[in-house]
Design an enzyme around this catalytic site. Structure first.
Site, short mmCIF file in Angstrom:
data_model
loop_
_atom_site.label_atom_id
_atom_site.label_comp_id
_atom_site.label_asym_id
_atom_site.label_seq_id
_atom_site.Cartn_x
_atom_site.Cartn_y
_atom_site.Cartn_z
N CYS A 103 1.21 1.88 12.15
CA CYS A 103 2.20 1.56 11.11
C CYS A 103 2.48 2.84 10.32
O CYS A 103 1.73 3.81 10.43
CB CYS A 103 1.71 0.44 10.19
SG CYS A 103 0.32 0.88 9.12
N HIS A 137 0.82 -1.20 0.00
CA HIS A 137 0.00 0.00 0.00
C HIS A 137 0.86 1.25 0.00
O HIS A 137 2.01 1.26 0.45
CB HIS A 137 -0.96 0.02 1.20
CG HIS A 137 -0.28 -0.21 2.52
ND1 HIS A 137 -0.11 -1.46 3.04
CD2 HIS A 137 0.24 0.64 3.43
CE1 HIS A 137 0.49 -1.38 4.21
NE2 HIS A 137 0.72 -0.11 4.47
#
Length: 652
Positions: free
Chosen positions: A200, A67
């Site tokens: 994250c 991503h």
């Protein structure tokens, strides 16, 4: 917003053709570009690879979620892809990835889109849902499955929220004192209580998967938990001071900085966000028992000690990551070149050293072919892991200098780390240059200065020092007495089973490769020890599942059969799924058998002049039958220990 509003059918790939990680990324990006969802393939791939360099988005369980959030994205999109044969995606569990979700988010992605992506991440924790997804055959089936699953999840969360609201309302209606309320909270259901923070770098996927994994596991364990997420929208469900105060421990599963001062004086576990997904039970248990270092915020008397400890952990983890980057890129050269060399030796024994096929394979696999690149590739990719692309060239040259000067494997390691940190130092030193010179740094300043400094230090310091160490080491190993050789074989063989592909396994293998390459590919005694030790675990599990059927599930027995092939091929990782499910019994039994096998190879003076191949290169050994016997004895010992130790399955 539905997940399928972002996961459009036009971009889905129901039969991914890629067989490597980068090829899979390219194929997914191509789908985005074809559908007009991105405007710059190069920039988008750069952002994807940057995220991968921080930690693999192959989260395990057959799932990969690459991503990126960048201006290269026109519309927020999730590309779904399925690979039947699987892709080696460097996943956290070492297993191939079969399901892919490439998330493309615009720089200014709306909160609605980010919440939808978070909902997607949470669905992927459900193993039953993943199994259903693997059985889909068309984009329509995928879309229908996601719509159904999301609706069920939302209904469950709504019911849960309503129940919570009802409980809160009931509490507010009680005429109790503040002290009574606190007492009630502290003794609520007599359940342990822990708090957690997940985060994250991009805050799109892993943050919410870790949250869901922790909550789900806490429910199974009967533990009350509150999780704060630090996603792309910032901190959500923020922990209160009261919750932190009454928690037994704190879990911080994060790959970026989070607010830590509030945890001063509490037992705090600081782990990567991936551990929140894969090791949720371990984290909850430790936090519940207060089994964690006491955190001290800056200014406290013990803060320096805590910082030092955390820093050491980070430094150790970084060094290991850099080293593994070099070894993982070197291994294809080791395996490809080594097996071709092994075949050439077999041909030499039958056709003689003047055979053209022998010469061809020696040239391709040996010092003029694949093996020529071993140390330069090792050093170059260690350097690249540290200093990014500008460090690759000076690292490779430093590695080549080490190989040519007899500094060998050790010199290559040193050159790789040196080149990486030289580039980091140059970035800091040249940071004050005018902006107009920024373009010159990567194409002129970093290559010239990086190569000059790395080469000079290698030439005058590293190569002479490590050349001497290398010569001494080879002489010592060549003159080892039988007793000392057996002890070394026991250690190396056992190390191959301690973590089955992890740091201990790689350290033992790297040592054997170093001896092998430094001795002109002649001294393969250490290779015999590590190869025998590495073949034992999968073979032991295969034997145990065959002869102790009542102690394994049907699925385990089927998987056990494949371990015959993996073990004979020297692929230790075939034992990992079993070790993960029952680490104490599996690892203990395998370490014992592997150590015995490694020790026997040295007791019998076995030499294998090939760095890989298992049974397929056994014929090259000076005592081929004894090598196979050593492996068989080790595997039988481990298989018997495991089979006897493991409990009989009880029918439910």
């Amino acid at each position: 917003m539905r997940i399928t509003d972002l996961m459009i059918k036009e971009t889905m790939i129901m039969d991914l053709q890629a067989t490597t990680k980068e090829a899979a990324i390219d194929e997914l990006i191509a789908s985005l570009a074809t559908s007009g969802r991105i405007n710059d393939k190069v920039l988008f791939k750069e952002k994807i690879l940057k995220r991968e360099s921080e930690s693999s988005t192959g989260i395990g369980g057959g799932i990969a979620m690459p991503h990126a959030k960048t201006t290269a994205v026109n519309e927020p999109t999730v590309v779904f892809a399925k690979s039947t044969r699987g892709v080696d995606y460097e996943s956290l569990d070492g297993e191939p990835a079969h399901l892919f979700f490439m998330i493309a988010a615009p720089e200014g992605a709306a909160n609605t889109h980010l919440r939808t992506l978070a909902a997607l991440s949470k669905l992927l924790i459900d193993s039953d849902f993943i199994e259903k997804l693997m059985n889909t055959t068309s984009p329509d089936e995928v879309s229908a499955l996601f719509d159904t699953q999301q609706a069920e999840k939302e209904a469950a969360e709504k019911a849960k929220a309503e129940a919570k609201a009802a409980r809160e309302q009931a509490k507010q209606q009680e005429n109790a004192t503040v002290q009574q309320a606190e007492a009630t909270l502290e003794g609520k259901d007599n359940k342990p209580f822990v708090v957690a923070v997940t985060a994250c770098p991009t805050g799109i996927a892993h943050t919410f998967m870790a949250e869901d994994a922790l909550i789900k596991k806490a429910q199974e364990m009967g533990v009350e938990i509150r999780v704060e997420t630090n996603g792309s929208e910032g901190a959500q469900t923020v922990l209160t001071d009261d919750e932190i105060r009454r928690a037994s421990g704190v879990i911080v599963a994060a790959d970026k900085n989070v607010e830590m001062a509030r945890f001063d004086g509490k037992p705090v576990l600081q782990r990567p966000v991936s551990d929140g997904i894969r090791k949720s039970e371990e984290l909850i248990r430790k936090a519940m028992n207060g089994d964690a270092p006491i955190y001290h915020s800056a200014g406290g008397k013990s803060s320096s000690e805590a910082s030092s400890s955390n820093e050491k952990t980070k430094i150790g983890s970084k060094i290991y990551k850099d080293l593994m980057n070099g070894i993982s890129h070197m291994l294809p050269f080791v395996v490809g070149g080594g097996i071709l060399l092994a075949i050439s030796f077999l041909i030499e024994q039958t056709a003689g050293e003047n055979s053209q096929i022998f010469k061809l394979l020696q040239t391709i696999g040996g010092g003029e072919g694949a093996f020529f690149f071993l140390i330069p590739i090792l050093a170059g990719f260690i350097a690249m892991s540290i200093g990014d692309r500008p460090a690759l060239m000076p690292g490779m040259v430093g590695g080549l200098m080490a190989a040519n000067s007899n500094a060998g494997f050790l010199g290559g390691l040193a050159a790789g780390f040196l080149a990486g940190y030289v580039i980091l130092a140059l970035r800091k030193l040249l940071a004050g240059l005018p902006k107009t010179l920024d373009g010159l740094k990567p194409i002129l300043l970093y290559p010239v200065l990086g190569l000059l400094i790395t080469g000079t230090i290698s030439y005058y310091i590293f190569d002479p020092i490590f050349g001497g160490i290398n010569t001494w080491l080879v002489n010592v190993l060549n003159n080892l007495g039988t007793g000392n050789a057996v002890i070394l074989g026991l250690i190396l063989g056992g190390m191959m089973s301690i973590d089955m592909g992890g740091p201990f396994n790689k350290a033992a293998y790297a040592f054997a490769i170093g001896v092998f390459t430094s001795s002109g590919n002649v001294n393969g005694t250490m290779m015999a020890a590590v190869m025998a030790g590495g073949m034992v675990p999968p073979l032991a599990i295969a034997l145990a599942t065959t002869f102790f059927k009542n102690k394994f599930t049907e699925q385990e027995r089927k998987s056990g059969l494949t371990n015959y092939v993996l073990g004979l091929s020297f692929i230790t990782e075939g034992a990992i799924p079993f070790a993960a499910a029952d680490p104490l019994r599996i690892l203990t039994s395998c370490i014992i058998g592997s150590a015995v096998a490694g020790g026997l190879t040295q007791f019998w003076g076995i030499n294998i002049p090939a760095p890989h191949g298992g049974i397929f290169v056994a014929a090259l050994a000076n005592h081929a039958l004894l090598f196979l016997l050593a492996v068989a004895i080790g595997a039988v010992i481990s298989g018997l220990i495991l089979g006897i130790w493991k409990k009989v399955l009880v029918a439910k």
